[in-house]
Scaffold this motif. Structure first.
Motif, PDB file in Angstrom:
ATOM      1  N   LYS A  54      -9.312  -3.259   0.272  1.00 45.59           N
ATOM      2  CA  LYS A  54      -8.681  -2.220  -0.546  1.00 45.59           C
ATOM      3  C   LYS A  54      -7.675  -1.376   0.224  1.00 45.59           C
ATOM      4  CE  LYS A  54     -12.557  -1.937  -3.752  1.00 45.59           C
ATOM      5  NZ  LYS A  54     -13.702  -1.138  -4.271  1.00 45.59           N
ATOM      6  N   VAL A  55      -7.855  -1.257   1.536  1.00 43.09           N
ATOM      7  CA  VAL A  55      -6.950  -0.427   2.329  1.00 43.09           C
ATOM      8  C   VAL A  55      -5.911  -1.264   3.082  1.00 43.09           C
ATOM      9  CG1 VAL A  55      -6.785   1.213   4.243  1.00 43.09           C
ATOM     10  CG2 VAL A  55      -8.623   1.443   2.561  1.00 43.09           C
ATOM     11  N   LEU A 105       1.704   4.589  -3.157  1.00 44.30           N
ATOM     12  CA  LEU A 105       1.371   5.992  -2.934  1.00 44.30           C
ATOM     13  C   LEU A 105       1.872   6.923  -4.027  1.00 44.30           C
ATOM     14  CD1 LEU A 105       1.758   6.375   0.925  1.00 44.30           C
ATOM     15  CD2 LEU A 105      -0.306   5.985  -0.423  1.00 44.30           C
ATOM     16  N   SER A 138      -6.082   6.621   3.575  1.00 43.52           N
ATOM     17  CA  SER A 138      -6.592   5.714   2.541  1.00 43.52           C
ATOM     18  C   SER A 138      -8.076   5.406   2.733  1.00 43.52           C
ATOM     19  CB  SER A 138      -5.780   4.420   2.530  1.00 43.52           C
ATOM     20  OG  SER A 138      -4.436   4.674   2.178  1.00 43.52           O
ATOM     21  N   ARG A 184       0.828  -1.206   0.000  1.00 46.58           N
ATOM     22  CA  ARG A 184       0.000   0.000   0.000  1.00 46.58           C
ATOM     23  C   ARG A 184       0.862   1.255   0.000  1.00 46.58           C
ATOM     24  NH1 ARG A 184      -2.658   1.445   5.298  1.00 46.58           N
ATOM     25  NH2 ARG A 184      -0.850   2.803   5.372  1.00 46.58           N
ATOM     26  N   GLN A 241      -0.504  13.542   0.010  1.00 48.69           N
ATOM     27  CA  GLN A 241      -1.014  12.748   1.133  1.00 48.69           C
ATOM     28  C   GLN A 241      -1.467  13.646   2.281  1.00 48.69           C
ATOM     29  OE1 GLN A 241      -1.005   8.887   1.646  1.00 48.69           O
ATOM     30  NE2 GLN A 241      -1.478   9.476  -0.440  1.00 48.69           N
ATOM     31  N   GLN A 258      -9.972   8.556   1.677  1.00 50.10           N
ATOM     32  CA  GLN A 258      -9.933   8.684   0.221  1.00 50.10           C
ATOM     33  C   GLN A 258     -10.946   7.747  -0.435  1.00 50.10           C
ATOM     34  OE1 GLN A 258      -6.245   7.496  -1.653  1.00 50.10           O
ATOM     35  NE2 GLN A 258      -6.569   8.881  -3.381  1.00 50.10           N
ATOM     36  N   LEU A 259     -11.002   6.505   0.023  1.00 51.63           N
ATOM     37  CA  LEU A 259     -11.938   5.527  -0.540  1.00 51.63           C
ATOM     38  C   LEU A 259     -13.381   5.972  -0.324  1.00 51.63           C
ATOM     39  CD1 LEU A 259     -12.436   2.762  -1.865  1.00 51.63           C
ATOM     40  CD2 LEU A 259     -12.308   1.735   0.414  1.00 51.63           C
ATOM     41  N   THR A 277      -3.152   4.859   6.948  1.00 50.52           N
ATOM     42  CA  THR A 277      -4.370   4.056   6.836  1.00 50.52           C
ATOM     43  C   THR A 277      -5.608   4.931   6.886  1.00 50.52           C
ATOM     44  OG1 THR A 277      -3.301   2.116   7.807  1.00 50.52           O
ATOM     45  CG2 THR A 277      -5.707   2.185   7.887  1.00 50.52           C
ATOM     46  N   PRO A 292      -4.074  13.546  -3.145  1.00 51.02           N
ATOM     47  CA  PRO A 292      -3.341  12.277  -3.258  1.00 51.02           C
ATOM     48  C   PRO A 292      -1.845  12.480  -3.456  1.00 51.02           C
ATOM     49  CG  PRO A 292      -5.322  12.251  -4.614  1.00 51.02           C
ATOM     50  CD  PRO A 292      -5.127  13.667  -4.167  1.00 51.02           C
ATOM     51  N   ASN A 297      -0.447   7.920  -6.688  1.00 49.31           N
ATOM     52  CA  ASN A 297      -1.507   8.870  -6.379  1.00 49.31           C
ATOM     53  C   ASN A 297      -1.247  10.249  -6.974  1.00 49.31           C
ATOM     54  OD1 ASN A 297      -3.203   7.198  -4.907  1.00 49.31           O
ATOM     55  ND2 ASN A 297      -2.143   7.589  -2.982  1.00 49.31           N
TER      56      ASN A 297
END
Length: 234
Positions: free
Chosen positions: A184-185, A125, A163, A121, A146, A166-167, A160, A143, A128
């Protein structure tokens, strides 16, 4: 391919030796600290670590104190190693800012899978940077940097938490199940009685509500979470 650099903080020298021998051939360079003070010093040094494995029970500084001090300056992913069945340790670790947890004793393959998921993960990054910023109401997520701003103020989020937010923002107005967030995370299937996603969302709510009075994340009991349609900001 360059090896990933891990920091293992645990006072059980036999355990750290065995784990180093197991993980080394998988492409990891392992540094070891056997007490909390040494671990914190190494974690906050100029050395870049891709992941920190942090035991709860440590001499000098326990794992929670190490994590609290670490999170004041570093967002390095942290996998907490907790006592089996001790839900208090798991929940407290996530509240303080751990990215994931694993209860001892554990299957080494499970540990390897957790490490790979978190490292993967973080490695993703940089991609992004090609994604556009998300702006919903008074929340803006970038993104490329961050960073997240709420009501014009910077939110201090773990990787985390970023993320997860963001989702949810990408799927504004839609239900996102805990299973989807976990896969997904965190890069793993959601296990029964796993509170990790709940705690990450709870942390997000607390941080957002400290800067904005608007409810942003709705819980759909038994189903998942929904990022509410944002109020337009002139």
């Amino acid at each position: 391919m360059t090896n990933k650099h891990l920091l293992l903080i645990d006072d059980d020298t036999d355990f750290t030796q065995l784990l180093s021998e197991y993980l080394g051939p998988q492409g990891y360079d392992i540094d070891i600290a056997n007490d909390g003070e040494e671990g914190l010093s190494m974690a906050t040094s100029n050395v870049h670590y891709d992941l920190i494995l942090l035991d709860v029970m440590l001499p000098k500084l326990d794992g929670f104190e190490v994590l609290k001090k670490l999170r004041s300056s570093h967002l390095t992913p942290v996998l907490m190693l907790t006592a089996k069945g001790d839900d208090y340790d798991k929940i407290l670790g996530l509240e303080i800012g751990a990215d994931d947890y694993l209860a001892k004793p554990f299957n080494h393959r499970e540990l390897s899978a957790r490490i790979k998921a978190l490292v993967r993960r973080m490695a993703m990054l940089p991609s992004n940077s090609t994604q556009q910023n998300l702006k919903l109401g008074d929340v803006e997520l970038s993104p490329s940097t961050q960073q997240v701003y709420c009501a014009g103020q910077l939110l201090e989020l773990t990787g985390t938490e970023f993320s997860v937010l963001q989702l949810l923002m990408i799927n504004q107005g839609k239900l996102v199940s805990k299973e989807d967030i976990s896969e997904k995370v965190l890069g793993r299937k959601l296990a029964a009685f796993d509170r990790s996603i709940d705690m990450h969302v709870s942390n997000l709510r607390k941080k957002l509500s400290a800067l904005s009075s608007e409810e942003k994340i709705k819980t759909l009991r038994g189903a998942g979470y929904q990022y509410l349609v944002a109020t337009c900001i002139p």
